[in-house]
Each structure stands twice: as C-alpha cells, then as structure tokens.
Enzyme design. Sequence first.
Site, PDB file in Angstrom:
ATOM      1  N   GLY A   1      -6.582  29.251  34.375  1.00 45.42           N
ATOM      2  CA  GLY A   1      -7.760  29.318  35.247  1.00 45.42           C
ATOM      3  C   GLY A   1      -7.845  30.608  36.043  1.00 45.42           C
TER       4      GLY A   1
ATOM      5  N   GLU B   1      -9.397  33.033  33.716  1.00 48.19           N
ATOM      6  CA  GLU B   1     -10.802  32.619  33.595  1.00 48.19           C
ATOM      7  C   GLU B   1     -11.601  32.979  34.850  1.00 48.19           C
ATOM      8  OE1 GLU B   1      -9.305  28.744  32.646  1.00 48.19           O
ATOM      9  OE2 GLU B   1     -10.330  28.742  30.714  1.00 48.19           O
TER      10      GLU B   1
ATOM     11  N   GLU C   1      -2.391  27.527  28.312  1.00 42.58           N
ATOM     12  CA  GLU C   1      -2.681  26.090  28.327  1.00 42.58           C
ATOM     13  C   GLU C   1      -2.064  25.331  27.152  1.00 42.58           C
ATOM     14  OE1 GLU C   1      -4.892  28.494  28.897  1.00 42.58           O
ATOM     15  OE2 GLU C   1      -6.218  27.947  30.552  1.00 42.58           O
TER      16      GLU C   1
HETATM   17  N1  COA Z   1      -0.059  24.822  39.053  1.00 44.76           N
HETATM   18  C1  COA Z   1       0.658  24.272  40.045  1.00 44.76           C
HETATM   19  N2  COA Z   1       1.713  24.867  40.617  1.00 44.76           N
HETATM   20  C2  COA Z   1       2.030  26.093  40.162  1.00 44.76           C
HETATM   21  C3  COA Z   1       1.330  26.738  39.134  1.00 44.76           C
HETATM   22  C4  COA Z   1       0.235  26.037  38.574  1.00 44.76           C
HETATM   23  N3  COA Z   1      -0.527  26.564  37.623  1.00 44.76           N
HETATM   24  N4  COA Z   1       1.912  27.923  38.887  1.00 44.76           N
HETATM   25  C5  COA Z   1       2.925  28.036  39.759  1.00 44.76           C
HETATM   26  N5  COA Z   1       3.016  26.935  40.518  1.00 44.76           N
HETATM   27  C6  COA Z   1       3.972  26.635  41.580  1.00 44.76           C
HETATM   28  C7  COA Z   1       5.332  26.262  41.017  1.00 44.76           C
HETATM   29  O1  COA Z   1       5.363  24.889  40.642  1.00 44.76           O
HETATM   30  C8  COA Z   1       6.215  26.569  42.191  1.00 44.76           C
HETATM   31  O2  COA Z   1       6.085  25.524  43.146  1.00 44.76           O
HETATM   32  P1  COA Z   1       7.421  24.911  43.869  1.00 44.76           P
HETATM   33  O3  COA Z   1       8.000  26.085  44.612  1.00 44.76           O
HETATM   34  O4  COA Z   1       6.878  23.846  44.759  1.00 44.76           O
HETATM   35  O5  COA Z   1       8.296  24.445  42.774  1.00 44.76           O
HETATM   36  C9  COA Z   1       5.564  27.809  42.798  1.00 44.76           C
HETATM   37  O6  COA Z   1       4.216  27.808  42.348  1.00 44.76           O
HETATM   38  C10 COA Z   1       6.210  29.103  42.366  1.00 44.76           C
HETATM   39  O7  COA Z   1       6.212  29.135  40.956  1.00 44.76           O
HETATM   40  P2  COA Z   1       7.526  29.383  40.066  1.00 44.76           P
HETATM   41  O8  COA Z   1       7.313  28.779  38.734  1.00 44.76           O
HETATM   42  O9  COA Z   1       8.732  28.941  40.816  1.00 44.76           O
HETATM   43  O10 COA Z   1       7.514  30.977  39.991  1.00 44.76           O
HETATM   44  P3  COA Z   1       8.180  31.882  38.857  1.00 44.76           P
HETATM   45  O11 COA Z   1       8.140  33.270  39.383  1.00 44.76           O
HETATM   46  O12 COA Z   1       9.499  31.330  38.447  1.00 44.76           O
HETATM   47  O13 COA Z   1       7.200  31.765  37.595  1.00 44.76           O
HETATM   48  C11 COA Z   1       5.056  31.698  36.485  1.00 44.76           C
HETATM   49  C12 COA Z   1       5.894  32.265  37.666  1.00 44.76           C
HETATM   50  C13 COA Z   1       3.621  32.143  36.709  1.00 44.76           C
HETATM   51  C14 COA Z   1       5.597  32.253  35.168  1.00 44.76           C
HETATM   52  C15 COA Z   1       5.148  30.164  36.490  1.00 44.76           C
HETATM   53  O14 COA Z   1       4.886  29.689  37.793  1.00 44.76           O
HETATM   54  C16 COA Z   1       4.199  29.492  35.548  1.00 44.76           C
HETATM   55  O15 COA Z   1       4.415  29.503  34.356  1.00 44.76           O
HETATM   56  N6  COA Z   1       3.129  28.866  36.084  1.00 44.76           N
HETATM   57  C17 COA Z   1       2.201  28.104  35.303  1.00 44.76           C
HETATM   58  C18 COA Z   1       1.265  29.013  34.540  1.00 44.76           C
HETATM   59  C19 COA Z   1       0.328  28.183  33.690  1.00 44.76           C
HETATM   60  O16 COA Z   1       0.717  27.532  32.761  1.00 44.76           O
HETATM   61  N7  COA Z   1      -0.962  28.244  34.032  1.00 44.76           N
HETATM   62  C20 COA Z   1      -1.990  27.560  33.328  1.00 44.76           C
HETATM   63  C21 COA Z   1      -2.257  26.239  33.906  1.00 44.76           C
HETATM   64  S1  COA Z   1      -3.473  25.352  32.967  1.00 44.76           S
END
Ligand code: COA
Length: 259
Positions: free
Chosen positions: A110, A113, A133
């Site tokens: 998102g 997007e 996704e």
């Molecule tokens: N939705 C909800 N929470 C999210 C999020 C999302 N899309 N992306 C990150 N967060 C949260 C994590 O759960 C974490 O929360 P917590 O501290 O309560 O556990 C916090 O943000 C920090 O993220 P974290 O994963 O610990 O950081 P990182 O540096 O290790 O990794 C990313 C960064 C972006 C690689 C990883 O957060 C990620 O893959 N996020 C999801 C991306 C995704 O799939 N987006 C599409 C969604 S449809």
Amino acid sequence: MSTYENILIGSKDGVVRITINRAEKLNALNRATLTELEAAILALDPEVRLLVITGAGDKAFVAGADISEMADLTAEQGASFARLGHEVLARLESLEVPVIAAVNGYALGGGCELALAADFIIASEKARFGQPEVSLGVTAGFGGTVRLSRRIGDARARQLLFTGEMIKADEAYRIGLANEVVAAGELMTRVDAIAAKIMENAPRAVSLSKRATRFGEESELEAACVFEQQVFGLCFATHDQKEGMRAFLDKRKPSWIGR
Ligand code: COA
C-alpha cells in the site's frame, strides 16, 4: 495545526505536507490512518497549490497496509478494506493540484500504491519499493495491479507483483518508477525546490496540465488530443494567460492571480 492521530499536516506558502505518522509501525496504513488521510484531503484549503506526501521517521515512507488489521478479515471485509484504500487513493490522485510523493524509505504494498497515486515520486537513496503482497497470500489491493503497470509497463509490474521482491531507489529510477533519487538528507530540500519551481508557473495552467495528462492516460489518442485543444483554448479565458504573455513581451516577471 492538525488534530489527527496518525498523520501530520503542515502548510507553508501554499504547499501542504502530509506525513503518515506511525513510525513505530513503519507508517503502515490501517483503517484509521486511511480515514484520516481521506478527511485531510477533503479538508484541504482551496488556496493550496501543491501537496507533498511523505512518511515519518527515517526508515519508511509506508511499509504497506496494516497486516495486523488484515490478518483475520473475511472475504467481504477484505474487499471493503481494499475499497477504502482505493477511495482514498482516488481522492489523492484526482486532486487538481500537483501531488509529489517524497519517498524516504520503505514504500511497500500500500505504500508503493500510495506513492503511485501521486503525480510523481522523488526518492531518497534509502527508498525501497515493492509489492510483497503475494508473500502474504494476497494480491495488491490499493491499485498496484493497475497504476504500477501504467507507470512502468505491464511486464515490469508483473515481475514486481509476482516475485514480491524489493527494489532499491536506483532501480526504481531506472525503470521510471521514481523521477529522481537524491541523498537521504537532501530529500525534502529537493522536493521543496521542485515545488517552488512549479509554483513559479500559472496555477491554473499547471492544474489544467495535470487534468489533461490524466484524461490522456485514460483515453484514446484522438479524444485526448481534442481534450488538450479544449484545455488550451480554456487558458485564453484566464487573466493569467494574458498576464503571462504580456509579461514575457514586457520582459518582466508575471504576477499570477490563479484564474
Ligand atoms: N503492517 C503492520 N505492521 C507493520 C508493517 C505492516 N505492513 N510493516 C512493518 N510493521 C511493523 C512490524 O510488525 C514491527 O512492529 P513491532 O515492533 O510491534 O513488532 C514494526 O513495524 C517494525 O517493523 P520490523 O519488521 O521490525 O522492521 P524491519 O526493519 O525488521 O523490517 C520491513 C522492515 C519493511 C522489511 C518489514 O517490516 C516488512 O516486511 N514489513 C511488511 C511489508 C509488507 O509486506 N507490506 C505489504 C503489506 S500488504
């Protein structure tokens, strides 16, 4: 200035900056944030000349729709969530004024997007783009299968949508997803400079240029060319066209009134 919980709004000299402000969750878009974003867009002052959208903190623009809110949705609720995302992004996209996405970090799902609903993207070298996704068992839901293809072409969009891989800022620039990549500390300075350059021009001519390019995107070539002729003609009914051309001939700077 703002009374929102998940976004910050600042305004200076006709430029409004909206910052998605959930840095602890990498600015993930939950329902509350999307609803606030929509309200903020609807509440924009008519005098606003340009909107910048960015993310809080130095890690993320927006790391996607909020996975914790989506995990247990039913099919109906999933569709409703996607509908909300689409509505908000459509409102952003259809603003009359230019919208610049200042992508300062992760722009995933998102987030990518949201950036695509802006007119163009200026990225920091720390930006990362992707549509992950499919790694979560879903498709893109806020326009990724549509706007990404239109921006970078079907084949490149499909590669990102099928692999879920993240790309770096320089690759985003290479494939035309980001217009420019700048040093992380320079991002807002560069975006402000682009905004200032745009604002030197006749406001109505800028917004009509936006409207014509949007119409052109969605129309056959001939209809789009006719639309441009109408828009061009319309400019001649404005004060600013007379002023702009007279100022050129008088060798002075124009003074715009916005109509
Ligand atoms: N939705 C909800 N929470 C999210 C999020 C999302 N899309 N992306 C990150 N967060 C949260 C994590 O759960 C974490 O929360 P917590 O501290 O309560 O556990 C916090 O943000 C920090 O993220 P974290 O994963 O610990 O950081 P990182 O540096 O290790 O990794 C990313 C960064 C972006 C690689 C990883 O957060 C990620 O893959 N996020 C999801 C991306 C995704 O799939 N987006 C599409 C969604 S449809």
